[in-house]
Design an enzyme around this catalytic site. Structure first.
Site, mmCIF file in Angstrom:
data_model
loop_
_atom_site.group_PDB
_atom_site.id
_atom_site.type_symbol
_atom_site.label_atom_id
_atom_site.label_comp_id
_atom_site.label_asym_id
_atom_site.label_seq_id
_atom_site.Cartn_x
_atom_site.Cartn_y
_atom_site.Cartn_z
ATOM 1 N N SER A 80 86.963 -9.993 64.445
ATOM 2 C CA SER A 80 87.024 -8.598 64.406
ATOM 3 C C SER A 80 87.090 -8.135 66.045
ATOM 4 O O SER A 80 86.288 -8.429 66.923
ATOM 5 C CB SER A 80 85.536 -7.851 64.032
ATOM 6 O OG SER A 80 85.627 -6.559 64.160
ATOM 7 N N LYS A 140 91.209 -8.667 62.858
ATOM 8 C CA LYS A 140 90.848 -7.271 62.463
ATOM 9 C C LYS A 140 90.659 -6.678 63.566
ATOM 10 O O LYS A 140 89.942 -6.973 64.543
ATOM 11 C CB LYS A 140 89.491 -7.212 61.560
ATOM 12 C CG LYS A 140 88.759 -5.904 61.496
ATOM 13 C CD LYS A 140 87.726 -6.243 60.440
ATOM 14 C CE LYS A 140 86.243 -5.308 60.934
ATOM 15 N NZ LYS A 140 85.045 -5.439 59.796
ATOM 16 N N LEU A 141 91.414 -5.210 63.685
ATOM 17 C CA LEU A 141 91.331 -4.469 64.727
ATOM 18 C C LEU A 141 90.391 -3.317 64.373
ATOM 19 O O LEU A 141 90.770 -2.600 63.251
ATOM 20 C CB LEU A 141 92.598 -3.819 65.101
ATOM 21 C CG LEU A 141 93.826 -4.967 65.233
ATOM 22 C CD1 LEU A 141 95.205 -4.235 65.491
ATOM 23 C CD2 LEU A 141 93.531 -5.740 66.684
ATOM 24 N N ASN A 196 85.511 2.306 60.402
ATOM 25 C CA ASN A 196 84.192 2.810 60.342
ATOM 26 C C ASN A 196 83.935 4.213 60.148
ATOM 27 O O ASN A 196 83.292 4.745 61.058
ATOM 28 C CB ASN A 196 83.313 2.392 61.589
ATOM 29 C CG ASN A 196 83.220 0.850 61.688
ATOM 30 O OD1 ASN A 196 83.855 0.223 62.387
ATOM 31 N ND2 ASN A 196 82.302 0.327 60.701
ATOM 32 N N LYS A 212 78.539 -7.280 52.681
ATOM 33 C CA LYS A 212 77.622 -7.711 53.928
ATOM 34 C C LYS A 212 76.321 -7.674 53.125
ATOM 35 O O LYS A 212 75.742 -6.808 52.661
ATOM 36 C CB LYS A 212 77.619 -6.617 54.745
ATOM 37 C CG LYS A 212 78.867 -6.573 55.650
ATOM 38 C CD LYS A 212 78.621 -5.523 56.773
ATOM 39 C CE LYS A 212 79.967 -5.351 57.709
ATOM 40 N NZ LYS A 212 79.819 -4.015 58.320
ATOM 41 N N ILE A 263 77.264 -9.085 63.594
ATOM 42 C CA ILE A 263 77.168 -9.826 65.066
ATOM 43 C C ILE A 263 75.852 -10.861 64.691
ATOM 44 O O ILE A 263 75.081 -10.321 65.753
ATOM 45 C CB ILE A 263 76.997 -8.633 66.100
ATOM 46 C CG1 ILE A 263 77.988 -7.658 65.849
ATOM 47 C CG2 ILE A 263 77.251 -9.266 67.273
ATOM 48 C CD1 ILE A 263 77.972 -6.690 66.954
HETATM 49 O O1 SMG Z 1 79.907 -10.030 62.988
HETATM 50 O O2 SMG Z 1 82.094 -10.321 63.470
HETATM 51 C C1 SMG Z 1 81.272 -9.505 63.295
HETATM 52 C C2 SMG Z 1 81.253 -8.143 63.366
HETATM 53 C C3 SMG Z 1 82.304 -7.679 62.337
HETATM 54 O O3 SMG Z 1 83.228 -5.636 62.987
HETATM 55 C C4 SMG Z 1 82.422 -6.108 62.254
HETATM 56 N N1 SMG Z 1 81.254 -5.515 61.901
HETATM 57 O O4 SMG Z 1 82.203 -2.376 60.197
HETATM 58 O O5 SMG Z 1 82.467 -4.372 59.896
HETATM 59 C C5 SMG Z 1 81.989 -3.419 60.475
HETATM 60 C C6 SMG Z 1 81.370 -4.191 61.799
HETATM 61 C C7 SMG Z 1 79.956 -3.375 61.868
HETATM 62 C C8 SMG Z 1 79.028 -3.859 63.088
HETATM 63 S S1 SMG Z 1 79.644 -3.353 64.315
HETATM 64 C C9 SMG Z 1 78.456 -3.200 65.531
HETATM 65 MG MG MG Z 2 83.458 -2.373 58.713
#
Ligand code: SMG
Ligand code: MG
Length: 367
Positions: free
Chosen positions: A135, A161-162, A190, A262, A292
């Site tokens: 990401s 993923k952007l 988001n 998730k 993360i």
């Molecule tokens: O753990 O690789 C990772 C982060 C992936 O982009 C990511 N997560 O909305 O999917 C999402 C975000 C939420 C956390 S952003 C702080």
């Molecule tokens: Mg997301």
């Protein structure tokens, strides 16, 4: 198995680079770890809350409070003997799924370690390794983003993923496609858009994206169903899917044709597996999202991502994507893949010296 108590530990982990999304920039993680101490073994759970309630309504200090004030006393009163009963015992308490997930994961890990079984085997894993996606946050400029994406592709990541938001979307995707050709590419908003942006989002269609993740508000499931009629890029819900029940409704409405699972967001790995089973039965592909995580959460996510319905690469990256020093032995990618841990429970444990050095607070809550 008798649960004797939970240790709540805060760990400060700086990120290798700032990670910007439409709801803010993370430069470090203040991770809440739960260690379940039982008469049979110990287990770990990672709470994936952020410090502020900007991704979901939960936040880390709130998770600590709800665990101490309500959840752990309820578990103590019920005298839980295994992880499968935790969901039922905590059911009277609304939401707070990330906090529930961390407790359930810690007890499940203890249980599995005591029995010598792995998370992967317990959940129904069918792969020894999984492909890694990465990401990529919003950046200051397109050249800076192209450098970052190029670096991840050189490392071997199988999918990019952007993160997008209004003003950082169509031209960014175009630039990445022009530079890197037909790499597996998807975007995550988001919740940064409204249904009024449908025509604008349809401009992503020519770029052959795998999916657009959570363009609209968490509660606007119907809006996503409407959007799906205008936009050809598959819609994938993240924030909106909080349980198997909300997943079933979103599928029925046509609001999501792919699901980001998730475990923290849905209340734990057991509910995550139920969503996987439901989606698979409906022919809906799923992939494992990320928050993360440290090596502990990453280990559990790898087990989940190796279930048969996880047919798209997840946000399951190597430890080095976010952390110079992980609290476990680092997860290192080989040929764009990570091995699924096979040892008892999560299959990994924190390295004591590193954990101690990064710990900012520890509290013992007896059961
Ligand atoms: O753990 O690789 C990772 C982060 C992936 O982009 C990511 N997560 O909305 O999917 C999402 C975000 C939420 C956390 S952003 C702080
Ligand atoms: Mg997301």
């Amino acid at each position: 198995m008798k649960v004797e108590g939970f240790e709540l530990r805060r760990v400060a982990m700086p990120l290798v680079s700032p990670f910007r999304t439409s709801f803010g920039t993370q430069t470090a993680r203040d991770i809440l770890l739960v260690r379940a101490v039982t008469d049979a073994a110990e287990g770990w759970g990672e709470c994936v809350t952020l410090p502020d309630p900007v991704y979901s309504p939960e936040y880390t200090d709130g998770a600590v409070d709800v665990m101490k004030r309500f959840f752990i006393p309820a578990l103590a009163a019920a005298g839980i003997a295994d992880a499968t009963s935790i969901g039922e015992v905590l059911k009277p308490f609304k939401a707070h799924r990330m906090a529930k997930a961390a407790l359930e994961t810690a007890v499940l890990d203890a249980e599995l370690r005591a029995e010598g079984r792995s998370f992967a085997r317990e959940l129904g894993s069918v792969h020894d390794s999984v492909p890694c996606g990465v990401s990529v946050g919003i950046m200051e400029s397109v050249p800076q983003l192209l450098d970052a994406v190029g670096g991840y592709l050189d490392e071997g990541y199988a999918r990019i993923k952007l993160k997008i938001e209004p003003g950082w979307d169509i031209q960014v995707v175009r630039a990445v496609r022009e530079r890197f050709g037909d790499v597996l590419l998807q975007v995550d908003a988001n919740t940064a858009y409204t249904l009024g942006d449908a025509r604008h989002l349809a401009k992503l269609d020519p770029f052959d994206l795998l999916l657009i993740e959570q363009p609209l508000e968490e509660e606007d499931v119907l809006g996503h169903a409407e959007l799906a009629k205008v936009v050809k890029t598959p819609i994938c819900l993240d924030e909106s899917i909080t349980s198997a029940q909300t997943a079933a409704a979103a599928i029925r409405l046509g609001a999501t044709s792919v699901i980001n699972i998730k475990p923290g967001r849905v209340g734990g790995y057991l509910e995550a597996r139920r969503i996987h089973d439901l989606a698979t039965a409906h022919g809906i592909p799923v992939w494992c999202g990320g928050m993360i995580e440290s090596g502990l959460g990453r280990a559990a996510n790898l087990a989940l991502a190796s279930l048969p319905g996880f047919t798209l690469p997840g946000d399951v990256s190597a430890s080095g994507r976010f952390y110079e020093t992980d609290i476990t032995e680092p997860f290192v990618m080989r040929d764009g893949r990570l091995d699924v841990p096979t040892g008892p429970g999560l299959g990994v444990t924190p390295v004591a010296a590193i954990l101690d050095e990064l710990t900012t607070a520890v509290e013992w809550v007896p059961v």
